[in-house]
Design an enzyme around this catalytic site. Structure first.
Site, mmCIF file in Angstrom:
data_model
loop_
_atom_site.group_PDB
_atom_site.id
_atom_site.type_symbol
_atom_site.label_atom_id
_atom_site.label_comp_id
_atom_site.label_asym_id
_atom_site.label_seq_id
_atom_site.Cartn_x
_atom_site.Cartn_y
_atom_site.Cartn_z
ATOM 1 C CE LYS A 84 -42.694 -9.394 17.037
ATOM 2 N NZ LYS A 84 -43.153 -8.777 18.278
ATOM 3 C CE LYS A 95 -52.357 -17.296 16.939
ATOM 4 N NZ LYS A 95 -51.565 -16.465 17.594
ATOM 5 C CE LYS A 98 -52.031 -8.022 12.740
ATOM 6 N NZ LYS A 98 -52.694 -8.427 13.979
HETATM 7 P P1 ADP Z 1 -51.987 -11.783 15.019
HETATM 8 O O1 ADP Z 1 -51.526 -13.204 15.250
HETATM 9 O O2 ADP Z 1 -53.072 -11.693 13.994
HETATM 10 O O3 ADP Z 1 -50.840 -10.815 14.792
HETATM 11 P P2 ADP Z 1 -52.017 -10.666 17.663
HETATM 12 O O4 ADP Z 1 -50.796 -11.424 18.062
HETATM 13 O O5 ADP Z 1 -51.922 -9.185 17.465
HETATM 14 O O6 ADP Z 1 -52.677 -11.355 16.357
HETATM 15 O O7 ADP Z 1 -53.200 -10.997 18.679
HETATM 16 C C1 ADP Z 1 -53.561 -10.248 19.787
HETATM 17 C C2 ADP Z 1 -54.232 -11.201 20.762
HETATM 18 O O8 ADP Z 1 -55.383 -11.819 20.111
HETATM 19 C C3 ADP Z 1 -53.323 -12.391 21.142
HETATM 20 O O9 ADP Z 1 -52.549 -12.146 22.280
HETATM 21 C C4 ADP Z 1 -54.333 -13.489 21.406
HETATM 22 O O10 ADP Z 1 -54.788 -13.410 22.742
HETATM 23 C C5 ADP Z 1 -55.488 -13.189 20.488
HETATM 24 N N1 ADP Z 1 -55.455 -14.045 19.281
HETATM 25 C C6 ADP Z 1 -54.901 -13.764 18.081
HETATM 26 N N2 ADP Z 1 -55.106 -14.753 17.194
HETATM 27 C C7 ADP Z 1 -55.809 -15.703 17.848
HETATM 28 C C8 ADP Z 1 -56.360 -16.984 17.469
HETATM 29 N N3 ADP Z 1 -56.221 -17.458 16.234
HETATM 30 N N4 ADP Z 1 -57.034 -17.682 18.405
HETATM 31 C C9 ADP Z 1 -57.198 -17.198 19.664
HETATM 32 N N5 ADP Z 1 -56.715 -16.011 20.074
HETATM 33 C C10 ADP Z 1 -56.027 -15.263 19.186
#
Ligand code: ADP
Ligand code: TRP
Length: 327
Positions: A110, A194, A197
Site C-alpha cells: 500500500k 484476478k 475492485k
Molecule cells: P478486492 O480485491 O475486490 O478489494 P477484498 O480484498 O476486499 O477484495 O476481498 C475480501 C476477501 O474476498 C479476500 O480476502 C478474499 O478471500 C476474497 N476474494 C476477493 N477477490 C477474490 C477473487 N478474485 N478470488 C477469490 N477470492 C477473492
C-alpha cells in the site's frame, strides 16, 4: 470450536468475494460458534467518506444476510459496536516489535502504491492495522480464523503477538489457527486478471441486470471464429466463471462444444450471464425482502454487538488483570 472472521465494508461485493470468502464463511456457521464482524474500524485506514462507510456497512450486511448468513447460527455485528477492539489493540501494540509490522507485505504494497500519488495518505492506522486485527481475533478466544491467502502474514503476526503477551504476562490468549483457503481458486475478472475492485473488472453479486449483462458480454476474448476448435477452453475466464455458477453437466457440455469447434464466444457469454443471473435469483429475492424492512439490518447488527460485547468484556478483563491494569 470458535470461528472468527472480519469483512471490510469497502463497496459492492463481487463473485470473487462470494466464492472466495462469503460462501466459505456461510458454510462454516454450521461447524462451530461463528463470530463474523464488519470491520468498519479497519476501513478507516483507506476510506474517509462517512456517508460511504455507513452505506457500505449496511450493504455488506444486507449482502451477507441475503446470501444465507443466519443470525440465529452466528454472531454478526459491526466492529465499532465493540470498542474493546481498540483498547486491546493499544495493549497489544506495546508488546509488538516494530520490525514485525515493517515486514508486512500488505503495508509495504500500500505504501508503494500510495507513495506514487500521495505519500501523505500513508497513515499510522495502515501501519498498525495488523495489531488491530490481532485484537479482533484474540478478544474472542478464536480457535480458527478463515481468511484468504492475502491475510496469511497477518495471522502469523497475531500468533506472534499472542505468544509474546503470554510469555510476558502469563497465559492469557488462545493462539489461533489460520484456515487459509488454498483450495478456493482465484476467481477471474472480466479482463482475465484476478477479480478485484481495484482492477475495475468485477461482476457484482447484486446489481442492475442490464449493466451486469453488458459487463459479461464485454469479457475480452481472442479472435477465433465460432467454427474453430478451442482446445484451451479451460483457460478461458468466461468458462471458469461458468463452472462456478452453472450446474456441472451444463458447464462441461459447453466446454466440450468449445473444444470441438462450432460454438462461439457470444453464445458462451450469453450462457454465462443466464446462469450467473439465475444463481443469485433466490438471494436477490431475499435481499429485496430485507430492504423492505429498513430496521432489520440494524436490529441484527445491534443484537449481534450485544452478544459479542459479553465475550469481549470477559477477555479484555482477563488481559487487563494479567498486565496489571486492574486488580
Ligand atoms: P478486492 O480485491 O475486490 O478489494 P477484498 O480484498 O476486499 O477484495 O476481498 C475480501 C476477501 O474476498 C479476500 O480476502 C478474499 O478471500 C476474497 N476474494 C476477493 N477477490 C477474490 C477473487 N478474485 N478470488 C477469490 N477470492 C477473492
Ligand atoms: N484484514 C481482513 C481483510 O482485509 C479483514 C479483517 C479484519 C479480518 N480483522 C480480521 C479477518 C480478523 C479475519 C480476522 O480481508
Amino acid at each position: 470450536m470458535r470461528i472468527l472472521t472480519g469483512i471490510q465494508p469497502s463497496g459492492a461485493l463481487h463473485l470473487g468475494n462470494y466464492f472466495g470468502a462469503m460462501r466459505p464463511a456461510i458454510e462454516l456457521q454450521e461447524k462451530g460458534e461463528a463470530f463474523y464482524f464488519i470491520a468498519d474500524y479497519h476501513s478507516m485506514t483507506s476510506l474517509t467518506d462517512p456517508v460511504k462507510r455507513r452505506q457500505y456497512t449496511r450493504d455488506v450486511a444486507l449482502d451477507f444476510l441475503a446470501c444465507g448468513l443466519d443470525p440465529a447460527k452466528c454472531i454478526f455485528w459491526r466492529q465499532s459496536d465493540t470498542p474493546q477492539h481498540t483498547e486491546l489493540a493499544w495493549i497489544l501494540s506495546t508488546v509488538t516489535p516494530m520490525g514485525l509490522l515493517e515486514r508486512c507485505h500488505s503495508y509495504k504494497d500500500k505504501v508503494a502504491r500510495l507513495a506514487e500519488g500521495d505519500a501523505g495518505a500513508v497513515n499510522h492506522g495502515l501501519f498498525a492495522y495488523p495489531v488491530l486485527m490481532a485484537a479482533d481475533i484474540l478478544l474472542y478466544d478464536s480457535n480458527v480464523v478463515p481468511v484468504g491467502k492475502d491475510q496469511k502474514q497477518h495471522l502469523e503476526v497475531t500468533r506472534d503477538i499472542a505468544a509474546k503477551f503470554n510469555q510476558l504476562y502469563g497465559q492469557t490468549f488462545v493462539i489461533p489457527e489460520p484456515q487459509i483457503r488454498e483450495d478456493v481458486a482465484i476467481v477471474p475478472g472480466t479482463d482475465g486478471q484476478k477479480m478485484s475492485k481495484s482492477y475495475g473488472n468485477t461482476l457484482e453479486i447484486f446489481g442492475d441486470e442490464k449493466i451486469l449483462r453488458k459487463k459479461v458480454m464485454s469479457i475480452v476474448m481472442d479472435s477465433r471464429t465460432p467454427a474453430e476448435p478451442k482446445p484451451d477452453a479451460d483457460k478461458n475466464s468466461a468458462v471458469q466463471l461458468l463452472k462456478l455458477v452453472a450446474p456441472a453437466e451444463i458447464a462441461k457440455d459447453i466446454e466440450e462444444r468449445l473444444r470441438a469447434g462450432g460454438m462461439g464466444y457470444g453464445d458462451l457469454k450469453k450462457a454465462l450471464f443466464e446462469h450467473y443471473w439465475n444463481y443469485f435469483a433466490a438471494a436477490r429475492t431475499n435481499r429485496a425482502e430485507l430492504e423492505k424492512a429498513p430496521d432489520y439490518v440494524e436490529q441484527v447488527l445491534s443484537a449481534g454487538g450485544k452478544k459479542a460485547r459479553v465475550v469481549a468484556e470477559t477477555v479484555i478483563t482477563r488481559a487487563k488483570r494479567a498486565c496489571g491494569l486492574s486488580a
